[in-house]
Design a protein around this motif. Structure first.
Motif, PDB file in Angstrom:
ATOM      1  N   GLY A  17      48.611  38.940  31.562  1.00 47.96           N
ATOM      2  CA  GLY A  17      47.582  39.760  31.065  1.00 47.96           C
ATOM      3  C   GLY A  17      47.305  39.405  29.685  1.00 47.96           C
ATOM      4  N   LEU A  21      38.727  41.877  28.412  1.00 46.69           N
ATOM      5  CA  LEU A  21      38.106  42.266  29.912  1.00 46.69           C
ATOM      6  C   LEU A  21      37.432  41.178  30.367  1.00 46.69           C
ATOM      7  CD1 LEU A  21      37.695  44.743  31.730  1.00 46.69           C
ATOM      8  CD2 LEU A  21      35.638  45.208  30.592  1.00 46.69           C
ATOM      9  N   ASP A  24      40.009  38.960  32.140  1.00 45.70           N
ATOM     10  CA  ASP A  24      40.525  39.807  33.370  1.00 45.70           C
ATOM     11  C   ASP A  24      39.310  39.527  34.580  1.00 45.70           C
ATOM     12  OD1 ASP A  24      42.485  41.018  32.060  1.00 45.70           O
ATOM     13  OD2 ASP A  24      41.690  43.026  32.009  1.00 45.70           O
ATOM     14  N   TYR A  25      38.301  39.730  34.352  1.00 42.20           N
ATOM     15  CA  TYR A  25      37.116  39.411  35.553  1.00 42.20           C
ATOM     16  C   TYR A  25      37.156  38.061  35.835  1.00 42.20           C
ATOM     17  CZ  TYR A  25      35.456  44.191  35.290  1.00 42.20           C
ATOM     18  OH  TYR A  25      35.174  45.574  35.544  1.00 42.20           O
ATOM     19  N   ASP A 100      50.842  44.300  32.703  1.00 47.91           N
ATOM     20  CA  ASP A 100      49.309  44.435  32.482  1.00 47.91           C
ATOM     21  C   ASP A 100      48.547  44.040  33.740  1.00 47.91           C
ATOM     22  OD1 ASP A 100      46.814  44.640  31.469  1.00 47.91           O
ATOM     23  OD2 ASP A 100      46.933  42.967  29.910  1.00 47.91           O
ATOM     24  N   ALA A 102      45.155  44.073  36.129  1.00 49.27           N
ATOM     25  CA  ALA A 102      43.555  43.709  35.894  1.00 49.27           C
ATOM     26  C   ALA A 102      42.921  44.602  36.970  1.00 49.27           C
ATOM     27  CB  ALA A 102      43.327  42.264  35.939  1.00 49.27           C
ATOM     28  N   ASN A 103      42.116  45.400  36.488  1.00 51.80           N
ATOM     29  CA  ASN A 103      41.127  46.112  37.146  1.00 51.80           C
ATOM     30  C   ASN A 103      41.843  47.014  38.560  1.00 51.80           C
ATOM     31  OD1 ASN A 103      38.348  47.048  37.779  1.00 51.80           O
ATOM     32  ND2 ASN A 103      38.071  45.422  39.246  1.00 51.80           N
ATOM     33  N   TYR A 153      49.038  35.593  35.336  1.00 48.28           N
ATOM     34  CA  TYR A 153      48.384  36.423  34.555  1.00 48.28           C
ATOM     35  C   TYR A 153      48.093  37.784  34.974  1.00 48.28           C
ATOM     36  CZ  TYR A 153      44.119  38.034  31.752  1.00 48.28           C
ATOM     37  OH  TYR A 153      43.230  38.870  30.930  1.00 48.28           O
ATOM     38  N   LEU A 154      47.800  37.833  36.303  1.00 47.90           N
ATOM     39  CA  LEU A 154      47.570  39.199  37.027  1.00 47.90           C
ATOM     40  C   LEU A 154      49.007  40.011  37.265  1.00 47.90           C
ATOM     41  CD1 LEU A 154      44.978  38.137  39.658  1.00 47.90           C
ATOM     42  CD2 LEU A 154      44.473  39.448  37.663  1.00 47.90           C
TER      43      LEU A 154
END
Length: 216
Positions: A17, A21, A24-25, A100, A102-103, A153-154
């Motif tokens: 994470g 933002l 993230d996308y 963390d 994401a969305n 990352y996710l």
């Protein structure tokens, strides 16, 4: 073993994470299998222009690619993950609250080992061995590692999940290539044709950046 597991978890939290933002996308787009459909079509184009009108050769390569996905990812998702039943970081009772997300993306319950890593690396290695051009190999390996990074990352895979996935993917990709060589003799591919999937790969990444900027 417990020390290794704990290190795996701590390492994941170090790379998982961000506060961005946009990032993230971007990662959510890069990790989506649909983003890479044009790349697969680009690889099919190279096979088509190299072997046409030998449809047996074309069908054999498509079957080999399908076998890579079957052995690398499908067996993992249907057999290994339910059997091992190792929680994904996002579902892990011990550190899930620290991951963390994401969305709201958390993935399925189990994550050992990473099908993304296994699938992409088996395909990358098979086509690298098949087409044998250094620039193309570099881009294909980078593509697989990029997919691996998105999973970290996710927070949906531990580094250990990724490592095992890469090793299994390498074994599958090499094994399928050796099987392919037993059935037929590989031909030489023209580097001019390989620029097509390379360009598509780069454009797909640009698309991910543009989409991330729009989503914000």
């Amino acid at each position: 073993m417990e020390e290794i597991v704990q290190f795996d978890k701590q390492l994941l939290l170090m790379v998982n994470g961000s506060d961005s933002l946009f990032l993230d996308y971007l990662v959510l787009t890069l990790t989506n299998a649909k983003t890479w459909i044009p790349l697969y079509l680009g690889l099919f184009y190279v096979v088509l222009v190299t072997h046409k009108p030998n449809w047996r050769a074309i069908g054999l390569i498509l079957a080999a690619a399908g076998l890579c996905v079957l052995l690398a990812g499908t067996i993992d998702d249907t057999i290994v993950k339910p059997l091992v039943a190792r929680w994904r970081p996002t579902h892990d009772p011990q550190i899930g609250h620290l991951v963390d997300v994401a969305n709201g993306y958390r993935g399925g319950n189990y994550g050992f080992f990473s099908a993304h890593a296994a699938n992409t690396f088996s395909i990358a290695l098979f086509f690298s061995l098949l087409m044998r051009h250094k620039l193309f190999v570099c881009f294909m390996v980078a593509w697989s590692l990029l997919n691996c990074w998105t999973r970290l990352y996710l927070g949906v895979h531990y580094p250990g999940d990724i490592t095992v996935g890469l090793l299994w993917g390498a074994l599958v990709g090499y094994g399928v290539y050796r099987l392919y060589c037993r059935i037929t003799t590989p031909v030489r591919y023209d580097m001019r044709h390989l620029y097509v999937p390379i360009a598509i790969l780069c454009l797909s990444i640009v698309y991910a950046f543009v989409r991330a900027a729009i989503e914000m």
